[in-house]
Design an enzyme around this catalytic site. Structure first.
Site, PDB file in Angstrom:
ATOM      1  N   PRO A   2      -5.287  -0.896   7.313  1.00 57.48           N
ATOM      2  CA  PRO A   2      -6.768  -1.210   7.229  1.00 57.48           C
ATOM      3  C   PRO A   2      -6.710  -2.550   6.156  1.00 57.48           C
ATOM      4  CG  PRO A   2      -6.101   0.999   6.944  1.00 57.48           C
ATOM      5  CD  PRO A   2      -5.239  -0.242   7.639  1.00 57.48           C
ATOM      6  N   GLU A   3      -7.030  -3.682   6.415  1.00 53.65           N
ATOM      7  CA  GLU A   3      -7.264  -4.217   5.039  1.00 53.65           C
ATOM      8  C   GLU A   3      -8.438  -4.274   4.126  1.00 53.65           C
ATOM      9  OE1 GLU A   3      -6.970  -8.397   6.965  1.00 53.65           O
ATOM     10  OE2 GLU A   3      -6.255  -7.760   8.700  1.00 53.65           O
ATOM     11  N   LYS A  52      -6.128  -3.352  -1.927  1.00 54.49           N
ATOM     12  CA  LYS A  52      -5.315  -2.007  -0.237  1.00 54.49           C
ATOM     13  C   LYS A  52      -5.287  -0.550  -1.390  1.00 54.49           C
ATOM     14  CE  LYS A  52      -3.090  -5.027   2.806  1.00 54.49           C
ATOM     15  NZ  LYS A  52      -2.700  -5.381   4.238  1.00 54.49           N
ATOM     16  N   ARG A 254       6.676  -9.711  10.146  1.00 57.77           N
ATOM     17  CA  ARG A 254       4.637 -10.019  10.522  1.00 57.77           C
ATOM     18  C   ARG A 254       4.466 -10.765  11.641  1.00 57.77           C
ATOM     19  NH1 ARG A 254       1.648  -6.700   7.727  1.00 57.77           N
ATOM     20  NH2 ARG A 254       0.213  -6.107   9.398  1.00 57.77           N
TER      21      ARG A 254
END
Length: 264
Positions: A2-3, A52, A254
């Site tokens: 989740p951002e 976050k 990533r």
């Protein structure tokens, strides 16, 4: 993962559902029993977010600190309480609603002053009114790391994840491999302004919306029920603007997505 918009949306939701009233806190899974006991029955004064990280501030100075990580999520339900399903780390029960937390990377009780230690490791949060983008600019301007990596570094800007990173750079036709030292002040200002606007839409609508109306057609989104993206998770598909195949590569562990033509 989740951002940042997700955490700010959760903070607002928890403030509405549970704020300014006693909350029954438990740990059906059993891994948060001591923490739940420390705040159980206390009044939730407010819920806040930074990047976050989510913070539930209870009276008496105790704070529940949550980082959802890759797999964490909250589910909400109206009273009466349901039987817990799965590994519920923390359960909150208020006057009208309950919420279950599953799979977070961090779920702990800290004291109010300890929040400053967590925030000190983070860059400015575009969704906070007190954000100082000049702090992020100075870190970017001094680094030769690729801008695509710097935007994912939570010590540079707090709250950006892979979707916002890839889509923001595409929207500004920025080569993700450019070193931070090559990004001009005007380019950074444009990136920051757009990022703030995009993340506010994310908070309001509960999803990331990045594609302009004139490009919002053709190939479907990368997952059913999600808005379209320009490049994120579209490797090999034609760019929505120039039809060049979207590329992907691993950047600092990533997956990065970009259009080699639009972002050259």
């Amino acid at each position: 993962m989740p951002e940042g918009h997700t955490l700010h949306r959760l903070a607002r939701q928890h403030q509405r559902r549970f704020g300014r009233a006693p909350v029954i806190v438990s740990s059906p899974q059993g891994r948060f029993v001591d923490g739940a006991t420390a705040v159980n029955g206390r009044v939730l004064k407010k819920a806040t977010a930074w990047g976050k990280h989510l913070f539930h501030h209870y009276d008496g100075g105790r704070v529940v600190h949550v980082h959802l990580g890759l797999y964490g999520s909250f589910t909400e339900w109206p009273l009466p309480p349901l039987l817990p399903v799965g590994q519920v780390r923390m359960r909150m029960v208020g006057t009208e609603y309950g919420a279950d937390l599953r799979g977070p990377t961090v779920c702990e009780v800290i004291d109010e002053p300890e929040i400053a230690d967590i925030v000190a490791r983070l860059g400015p949060d575009p969704l906070r009114p007190d954000a100082d983008p000049s702090l992020a600019w100075r870190r970017i301007n001094k680094s030769r790391r690729p801008i695509g990596a710097l935007l994912m570094d939570q010590s540079v800007i707090a709250g950006i994840g892979n979707v916002y990173r890839s889509e923001l750079l595409f929207r500004h036709r920025t080569d993700p491999f450019r070193p931070g030292t090559s990004v001009t002040a005007n380019e950074f200002d444009a990136l920051w302004t757009d990022l703030v606007a995009l993340m506010k839409v994310g908070v309001r609508r509960g999803k990331i919306v990045v594609v302009l109306p004139e490009h919002d057609h053709g190939a479907p989104s990368y997952r059913e029920g999600r808005p379209r993206t320009y490049v994120y998770r579209r490797a090999g598909d034609p760019c929505r603007v120039c039809s060049t195949p979207v590329r992907t590569v691993e950047m600092e562990a990533r997956n990065l997505f970009w259009c080699p033509n639009c972002q050259s």
